[in-house]
Design an enzyme around this catalytic site. Structure first.
Site, PDB file in Angstrom:
ATOM      1  N   HIS A 166     -13.052   3.022  -0.069  1.00  0.00           N
ATOM      2  CA  HIS A 166     -13.084   2.012   1.011  1.00  0.00           C
ATOM      3  C   HIS A 166     -13.770   0.726   0.554  1.00  0.00           C
ATOM      4  O   HIS A 166     -14.237  -0.057   1.380  1.00  0.00           O
ATOM      5  CB  HIS A 166     -13.842   2.518   2.258  1.00  0.00           C
ATOM      6  N   LEU A 180     -15.463   3.627   9.632  1.00  0.00           N
ATOM      7  CA  LEU A 180     -15.206   4.894  10.319  1.00  0.00           C
ATOM      8  C   LEU A 180     -13.762   4.930  10.811  1.00  0.00           C
ATOM      9  O   LEU A 180     -13.431   4.364  11.851  1.00  0.00           O
ATOM     10  CB  LEU A 180     -16.173   5.046  11.505  1.00  0.00           C
ATOM     11  N   ASN A 215       0.884  -1.172   0.000  1.00  0.00           N
ATOM     12  CA  ASN A 215       0.000   0.000   0.000  1.00  0.00           C
ATOM     13  C   ASN A 215       0.922   1.222   0.000  1.00  0.00           C
ATOM     14  O   ASN A 215       1.483   1.587   1.031  1.00  0.00           O
ATOM     15  CB  ASN A 215      -0.877  -0.047   1.255  1.00  0.00           C
ATOM     16  N   GLY A 244     -10.558   8.638   7.526  1.00  0.00           N
ATOM     17  CA  GLY A 244     -11.552   8.835   6.470  1.00  0.00           C
ATOM     18  C   GLY A 244     -12.740   7.956   6.839  1.00  0.00           C
ATOM     19  O   GLY A 244     -12.547   6.920   7.484  1.00  0.00           O
ATOM     20  N   ARG A 281     -11.627  16.193   7.086  1.00  0.00           N
ATOM     21  CA  ARG A 281     -12.389  16.524   5.858  1.00  0.00           C
ATOM     22  C   ARG A 281     -13.813  16.930   6.196  1.00  0.00           C
ATOM     23  O   ARG A 281     -14.423  16.361   7.109  1.00  0.00           O
ATOM     24  CB  ARG A 281     -12.435  15.313   4.923  1.00  0.00           C
ATOM     25  N   GLU A 310      -8.289  -5.149   5.196  1.00  0.00           N
ATOM     26  CA  GLU A 310      -8.170  -4.906   3.756  1.00  0.00           C
ATOM     27  C   GLU A 310      -7.005  -5.672   3.137  1.00  0.00           C
ATOM     28  O   GLU A 310      -7.097  -6.142   2.007  1.00  0.00           O
ATOM     29  CB  GLU A 310      -8.005  -3.398   3.502  1.00  0.00           C
ATOM     30  N   ARG A 334     -10.360   9.764  19.632  1.00  0.00           N
ATOM     31  CA  ARG A 334     -10.098   9.500  21.059  1.00  0.00           C
ATOM     32  C   ARG A 334      -9.974  10.803  21.829  1.00  0.00           C
ATOM     33  O   ARG A 334     -10.523  10.947  22.921  1.00  0.00           O
ATOM     34  CB  ARG A 334      -8.786   8.710  21.233  1.00  0.00           C
ATOM     35  N   GLY A 361     -15.221   2.925  14.302  1.00  0.00           N
ATOM     36  CA  GLY A 361     -16.330   1.965  14.299  1.00  0.00           C
ATOM     37  C   GLY A 361     -16.070   0.776  15.207  1.00  0.00           C
ATOM     38  O   GLY A 361     -16.970   0.289  15.894  1.00  0.00           O
ATOM     39  N   ASN A 399     -13.922   0.748  17.830  1.00  0.00           N
ATOM     40  CA  ASN A 399     -13.486   1.059  19.196  1.00  0.00           C
ATOM     41  C   ASN A 399     -14.311   2.075  19.960  1.00  0.00           C
ATOM     42  O   ASN A 399     -14.033   2.309  21.136  1.00  0.00           O
ATOM     43  CB  ASN A 399     -12.039   1.560  19.169  1.00  0.00           C
ATOM     44  N   ARG A 455      -2.646  -2.209  -3.403  1.00  0.00           N
ATOM     45  CA  ARG A 455      -3.832  -1.383  -3.201  1.00  0.00           C
ATOM     46  C   ARG A 455      -3.733  -0.198  -4.164  1.00  0.00           C
ATOM     47  O   ARG A 455      -2.725   0.515  -4.172  1.00  0.00           O
ATOM     48  CB  ARG A 455      -3.867  -0.875  -1.765  1.00  0.00           C
TER      49      ARG A 455
END
Ligand code: ADP
Length: 402
Positions: free
Chosen positions: A180, A209, A7, A212, A241, A384, A285, A332, A334, A91
């Site tokens: 994604h 989540l 990647n 990005g 963003r 991924e 966090r 998403g 955690n 990727r």
């Protein structure tokens, strides 16, 4: 089979060495600060401690050479010769309309990939550099491209055409593509496996989540809509963003603040989202740590979860129903607070979170809704790299597109 997954970003190369048949990661790591002073390689073999090595790494080819040397090294290595790498999976961020699945890379494919640079000028060029370097360093290993956009190529036209003159789409390919895709595909497949149901029976919303963030509506295993669009800027509020807004806003800001195109792009991509609203941090966090104390951290969090909830409602409507909601990505997986707020009040459509299960601190994939709930809500860590390795194996073994 051993697959090297790459990647490649503008100044970094992330890698994993995976045996896809056994779903086993042999080693993983990252080279950072390529072309800058203080380049560093962080490497973790599966059965030994992490190591950090510094060196002068001028370009992506040197970075991959460095990765190969550590993979072969006596103390930190996991293979004995370069020949053990059967294939390389890359990727690639943008596949435009050319690629609706993963492909074996040849000269023709490279040509198409170069045409897609226009759509992702920041991401695709380093991806191509990674492919060129890997071809030179591992000339005998087949190379496979796995695209972030490919899974969303199943979107119907009414979901991907913007309300602009149609000629703009025909002339410049300006339409919604979605990103994604590898993650949305992976977690939707895992959810169906966990529920022991065929994908064909399920209407799913997957929420990826991370820094990005995007949501996808998946019916019968196919993406029919997703929140990111022409670029990864559309949709949810993200770390830095803006996500959705009236397009006239940017015209107005450019005018009032006398911004150039580059400055406006930076404002939307780097200084907006959680950091822009909170003034504190792009990191969820830190936003949650300040949730009670800082009004603006709370506001940023509330915008994030409110938008997510709106997308969930919209996509349930788009699919004429809903069976499963999946949360993945750093946030998403955690953040119980994000999941709780995003699903609060959705009992009317069969969503009932189990508060206790939602709060559980575990890295395991699991169900977080009540047993009797009509809609199953799940947390599934994304992977991924494993999807890239699996696609690569399948294409190399079968010599065909997935
Ligand atoms: P990327 O999109 O760069 O791959 P990740 O998927 O790793 O990023 O997600 C990073 C985000 O996940 C950050 O906003 C981080 O704060 C958030 N995150 C990680 N752990 C937690 C946690 N325990 N609670 C809330 N947010 C978390």
């Amino acid at each position: 089979m051993i697959v090297l997954v790459l990647n490649t970003g503008s100044s970094s190369v992330k890698y994993q060495v995976i045996n896809p048949e056994q779903e086993k990661i042999l080693a993983k790591g990252v080279v950072e600060r390529i072309g800058m002073s203080g380049a560093i390689l962080t490497h973790k073999p599966h059965d030994r401690d992490e190591v950090r090595l510094s060196g002068e790494i001028l370009d992506h080819k040197m970075a991959i050479e460095y990765v190969l040397s550590i993979l072969l090294s006596k103390n930190h290595g996991v293979i004995k010769s370069k020949g053990e790498i059967d294939a390389v999976g890359h990727r690639v961020v943008h596949g435009g309309e050319e690629f609706s699945g993963s492909v074996l890379i040849n000269e023709e494919v490279m040509k198409e990939m170069r045409r897609c640079i226009d759509y992702a000028p920041l991401h695709n060029p380093p991806n191509l550099k990674g492919i060129n370097a890997a071809q030179q360093l591992l000339p005998d290993a087949p190379q496979v491209g796995v695209f972030d956009t490919a899974f969303h190529q199943s979107m119907p036209k009414h979901a991907y055409i913007y309300g602009l003159p149609y000629a703009i789409y025909k002339r410049h390919g300006i339409r919604r593509y979605g990103f994604h895709g590898t993650s949305h595909r992976f977690v939707s497949m895992r959810a169906a496996q966990m529920l022991d149901q065929p994908l064909d029976n399920l209407k799913m919303i997957t929420c990826h989540l991370g820094n990005g963030a995007s949501v996808a509506a998946i019916r019968e295993g196919k993406s029919i809509d997703t929140s990111m669009g022409f670029t990864p800027l559309e949709g949810l509020l993200m770390g830095t963003r803006s996500g959705d807004m009236d397009p006239a806003v940017i015209l107005s800001i450019m005018n009032k603040e006398e911004l150039t195109l580059n400055e406006a792009t930076t404002l939307l991509n780097k200084h907006s989202g959680l950091i822009g609203v909170s003034g504190l941090s792009s990191d969820m966090r830190e936003i949650e740590d300040e949730y009670e104390e800082s009004k603006r951290a709370r506001l940023a969090h509330d915008i994030f979860t409110y938008r997510l909830k709106k997308y969930i409602g919209a996509y349930a409507a788009a699919m004429d129903g809903l069976d499963v909601v999946v949360f993945t990505g750093g946030i998403g997986e955690n953040s119980p607070l994000v999941r709780k707020h995003a699903l609060q009040g959705l009992n009317f459509m069969g969503v009932q979170m189990d508060e206790h299960k939602n709060e559980e601190q575990t890295k395991e994939e699991r169900i977080v809704s009540k047993d009797q709930a009509k809609v199953t809500c799940m947390v599934i860590p994304t992977n991924e790299e494993l999807v890239i390795a699996m696609d690569t194996m399948e294409i190399v073994k079968n010599g065909k597109e997935t």
